[in-house]
Scaffold this motif. Structure first.
Motif, PDB file in Angstrom:
ATOM      1  N   LEU A 261       2.452   2.939  -2.347  1.00  0.00           N
ATOM      2  CA  LEU A 261       1.585   4.118  -2.344  1.00  0.00           C
ATOM      3  C   LEU A 261       1.476   4.715  -0.955  1.00  0.00           C
ATOM      4  O   LEU A 261       1.476   5.936  -0.784  1.00  0.00           O
ATOM      5  CB  LEU A 261       0.201   3.738  -2.870  1.00  0.00           C
ATOM      6  N   GLN A 262       1.379   3.849   0.050  1.00  0.00           N
ATOM      7  CA  GLN A 262       1.239   4.322   1.424  1.00  0.00           C
ATOM      8  C   GLN A 262       2.424   5.183   1.851  1.00  0.00           C
ATOM      9  O   GLN A 262       2.263   6.217   2.504  1.00  0.00           O
ATOM     10  CB  GLN A 262       1.083   3.140   2.375  1.00  0.00           C
ATOM     11  N   MET A 263       3.632   4.790   1.480  1.00  0.00           N
ATOM     12  CA  MET A 263       4.810   5.547   1.880  1.00  0.00           C
ATOM     13  C   MET A 263       4.822   6.931   1.233  1.00  0.00           C
ATOM     14  O   MET A 263       5.156   7.928   1.873  1.00  0.00           O
ATOM     15  CB  MET A 263       6.071   4.772   1.507  1.00  0.00           C
ATOM     16  N   VAL A 264       4.448   7.006  -0.039  1.00  0.00           N
ATOM     17  CA  VAL A 264       4.395   8.301  -0.725  1.00  0.00           C
ATOM     18  C   VAL A 264       3.386   9.226  -0.050  1.00  0.00           C
ATOM     19  O   VAL A 264       3.684  10.388   0.258  1.00  0.00           O
ATOM     20  CB  VAL A 264       4.042   8.117  -2.213  1.00  0.00           C
ATOM     21  N   LEU A 265       2.176   8.702   0.193  1.00  0.00           N
ATOM     22  CA  LEU A 265       1.150   9.520   0.839  1.00  0.00           C
ATOM     23  C   LEU A 265       1.534   9.881   2.263  1.00  0.00           C
ATOM     24  O   LEU A 265       1.171  10.946   2.772  1.00  0.00           O
ATOM     25  CB  LEU A 265      -0.185   8.775   0.831  1.00  0.00           C
ATOM     26  N   SER A 266       2.288   9.010   2.923  1.00  0.00           N
ATOM     27  CA  SER A 266       2.727   9.292   4.283  1.00  0.00           C
ATOM     28  C   SER A 266       3.728  10.444   4.311  1.00  0.00           C
ATOM     29  O   SER A 266       3.663  11.313   5.186  1.00  0.00           O
ATOM     30  CB  SER A 266       3.351   8.041   4.905  1.00  0.00           C
TER      31      SER A 266
ATOM     32  N   PHE B 112      -0.435   6.925   9.921  1.00  0.00           N
ATOM     33  CA  PHE B 112      -1.228   8.016  10.482  1.00  0.00           C
ATOM     34  C   PHE B 112      -1.202   9.270   9.600  1.00  0.00           C
ATOM     35  O   PHE B 112      -2.255   9.895   9.385  1.00  0.00           O
ATOM     36  CB  PHE B 112      -0.753   8.347  11.901  1.00  0.00           C
ATOM     37  N   PRO B 113      -0.032   9.692   9.063  1.00  0.00           N
ATOM     38  CA  PRO B 113      -0.049  10.876   8.187  1.00  0.00           C
ATOM     39  C   PRO B 113      -0.891  10.709   6.939  1.00  0.00           C
ATOM     40  O   PRO B 113      -1.300  11.705   6.336  1.00  0.00           O
ATOM     41  CB  PRO B 113       1.437  11.057   7.827  1.00  0.00           C
ATOM     42  N   VAL B 114      -1.159   9.461   6.535  1.00  0.00           N
ATOM     43  CA  VAL B 114      -2.035   9.233   5.384  1.00  0.00           C
ATOM     44  C   VAL B 114      -3.428   9.766   5.685  1.00  0.00           C
ATOM     45  O   VAL B 114      -4.110  10.319   4.805  1.00  0.00           O
ATOM     46  CB  VAL B 114      -2.086   7.735   5.031  1.00  0.00           C
ATOM     47  N   GLN B 115      -3.869   9.611   6.932  1.00  0.00           N
ATOM     48  CA  GLN B 115      -5.175  10.134   7.321  1.00  0.00           C
ATOM     49  C   GLN B 115      -5.159  11.661   7.315  1.00  0.00           C
ATOM     50  O   GLN B 115      -6.161  12.298   6.960  1.00  0.00           O
ATOM     51  CB  GLN B 115      -5.557   9.603   8.703  1.00  0.00           C
ATOM     52  N   VAL B 116      -4.039  12.252   7.705  1.00  0.00           N
ATOM     53  CA  VAL B 116      -3.907  13.706   7.622  1.00  0.00           C
ATOM     54  C   VAL B 116      -4.025  14.145   6.167  1.00  0.00           C
ATOM     55  O   VAL B 116      -4.747  15.096   5.832  1.00  0.00           O
ATOM     56  CB  VAL B 116      -2.557  14.155   8.214  1.00  0.00           C
ATOM     57  N   PHE B 117      -3.312  13.444   5.290  1.00  0.00           N
ATOM     58  CA  PHE B 117      -3.359  13.747   3.867  1.00  0.00           C
ATOM     59  C   PHE B 117      -4.783  13.622   3.324  1.00  0.00           C
ATOM     60  O   PHE B 117      -5.231  14.450   2.519  1.00  0.00           O
ATOM     61  CB  PHE B 117      -2.417  12.801   3.115  1.00  0.00           C
TER      62      PHE B 117
END
Length: 441
Positions: free
Chosen positions: A368-373, A222-227
């Motif tokens: 990549l997902q974890m970094v962006l999260s 979900f925070p990836v969408q915020v990013f």
């Protein structure tokens, strides 16, 4: 993607006696007020369409690569809803910032100027949030290169019938190590959304698809969408430069930019998820077959794109860290957004620290997902939700003419951002500490 986000020297000059640093003295404040009164108000010259394009290009970036995974963690219907919801909340944060911008000196709006009007000490939190965001984005660029270059080399050898490529050329770690020794320009235009949309629509190999399927990874994605919707660092420069920056026109800029980004994200998320189903990865473009020359060319273009964009993240990250270390006193920024007294030694030390730490993380981390999260739950959440909400609430709660309902909504946005920050960041840390406990979709 990164614009100058601090106050310019002209902005400090025009703050007037109420916003001058206390150590300047009363006479300096009066001189500043006189100078501001004599200076003619400048007009903005940016068109509405160029402003929309600028903000949209700020929004649309590497975050789009992870949207199919975000959809896979919840299913098609919740994924569509959360994508629209994230865009709507981000648009509300931008709307609040444009309202705050009207309280700043004429066409001199910035996070620094608004912080001086509300929470003078909050400027350091904005700088820290920008530093975190830029540092995280720079790491994501290295991870993208790390995942794409081996595919590109494999496709090249396959297309030319050269057999198998050497082992070193198939190592992503080798490629990012080579990257660190290359000197890149300070600016490069970035636009990868059109190619990515064509790829995800034109390639179909359906996996397991579910309309509704929540997994624990939803909290992490979900925070990836915020990013992906973060562009608050650009809204003030646009407000300052667009001609006739009325609220109605700014609403058009915000709505069109967020709306176009949401449309692209939805297309990439839906078709990317339909292609790979539950097996979709964090970097959607890296999952497509490297035997296709069309895909290999696109992968190479994206790799080059993010390589040349890497310095654009190091530059503001360094300037923000410099200002964080100067907490406790106000400084005039130079034309590049940094502190004018940054010594060569400090410049070198900060740059080396950022590059070495980022390289070390990207060298050992593939997700990549974890970094962006992590970036989304910290820096992006602070910039997009917490600060806009607190800034508008502070400016409006004691104003008898202000819309009290909007003031309460602004405070609710800040609280929402704090909840996302704490809950999602805690879950991400738990996933890192206890990876075996993470339930995969």
């Amino acid at each position: 993607m990164v614009q100058t986000y601090g106050a310019t020297p002209a902005a400090v000059e025009e703050r007037g006696p109420d916003l001058q640093p206390s150590q300047s003295g009363e006479s300096d404040a009066l001189l500043g007020a006189d100078a501001s009164a004599r200076r003619p108000k400048r007009d903005g010259h940016a068109t509405l369409s160029s402003s929309v394009g600028n903000l949209a290009n700020t929004i649309i970036g590497s975050g789009m690569l992870t949207f199919p995974l975000a959809m896979a963690s919840a299913g098609i219907i919740p994924g569509i809803i959360t994508c629209i919801f994230s865009g709507s909340v981000a648009a509300f944060g931008l709307y609040l910032l444009t309202l705050c911008a009207t309280k700043a000196p004429h066409r001199r709006a910035s996070f620094f100027a608004i912080a001086e009007l509300t929470f003078p000490r909050a400027a350091v939190f904005f700088d820290a949030a920008i530093a975190i965001k830029c540092f995280g984005v720079s790491i994501s660029y290295l991870i993208i290169v790390k995942s794409l270059m081996p595919n590109v080399i494999a496709a090249l050898y396959h297309d030319l019938s050269l057999g198998d490529p050497p082992a070193w050329a198939q190592s992503g770690r080798v490629w990012i190590t080579i990257l660190m020794g290359v000197l890149f320009p300070l600016s490069f235009m970035r636009k990868i959304d059109t190619y990515l949309v064509v790829v995800v629509i034109g390639t179909q190999a359906p996996g397991e698809i579910r309309l509704i399927h929540f997994t624990p990874n939803f909290v992490s994605t979900f925070p990836v969408q915020v990013f992906a919707y973060t562009c608050a660092q650009n809204i003030f420069p646009i407000f300052n430069e667009v001609s006739s920056n009325t609220q109605a026109r700014m609403n058009i800029v915000i709505g069109t930019s967020i709306g176009s980004a949401a449309l692209i994200y939805e297309i990439i998320a839906i078709f990317g998820y339909l292609t790979f189903g539950s097996k979709v990865g964090a970097n959607i473009i890296a999952m497509y077959p490297s035997t296709s020359l069309f895909i290999a060319i696109g992968q190479f273009a994206i790799a080059i794109l993010v390589m040349f964009s890497y310095p654009l993240q190091v530059h503001p990250c360094r300037n923000c860290l410099d200002k964080v270390f100067h907490i406790g006193h106000v400084e005039v920024e130079d034309e590049h957004g940094g502190s004018p007294d940054m010594s060569p030694l400090k410049h070198i030390l900060l740059t080396v620290t950022i590059v070495v730490c980022g390289f070390a993380i990207a060298f050992f981390v593939d997700d990549l997902q974890m970094v962006l999260s992590f970036v989304g739950s910290t820096g992006s959440t602070t910039i997009s939700f917490i600060l806009p909400g607190l800034f508008y609430w502070k400016l409006s709660h004691s104003d008898p003419t202000a819309n009290k309902s909007l003031s309460k909504a602004a405070l609710a946005l800040a609280v929402y951002g704090m909840c996302v920050f704490v809950f999602c960041l805690s879950f991400n840390i738990y996933q890192v500490v206890r990876p075996s406990s993470s339930v995969q979709h």
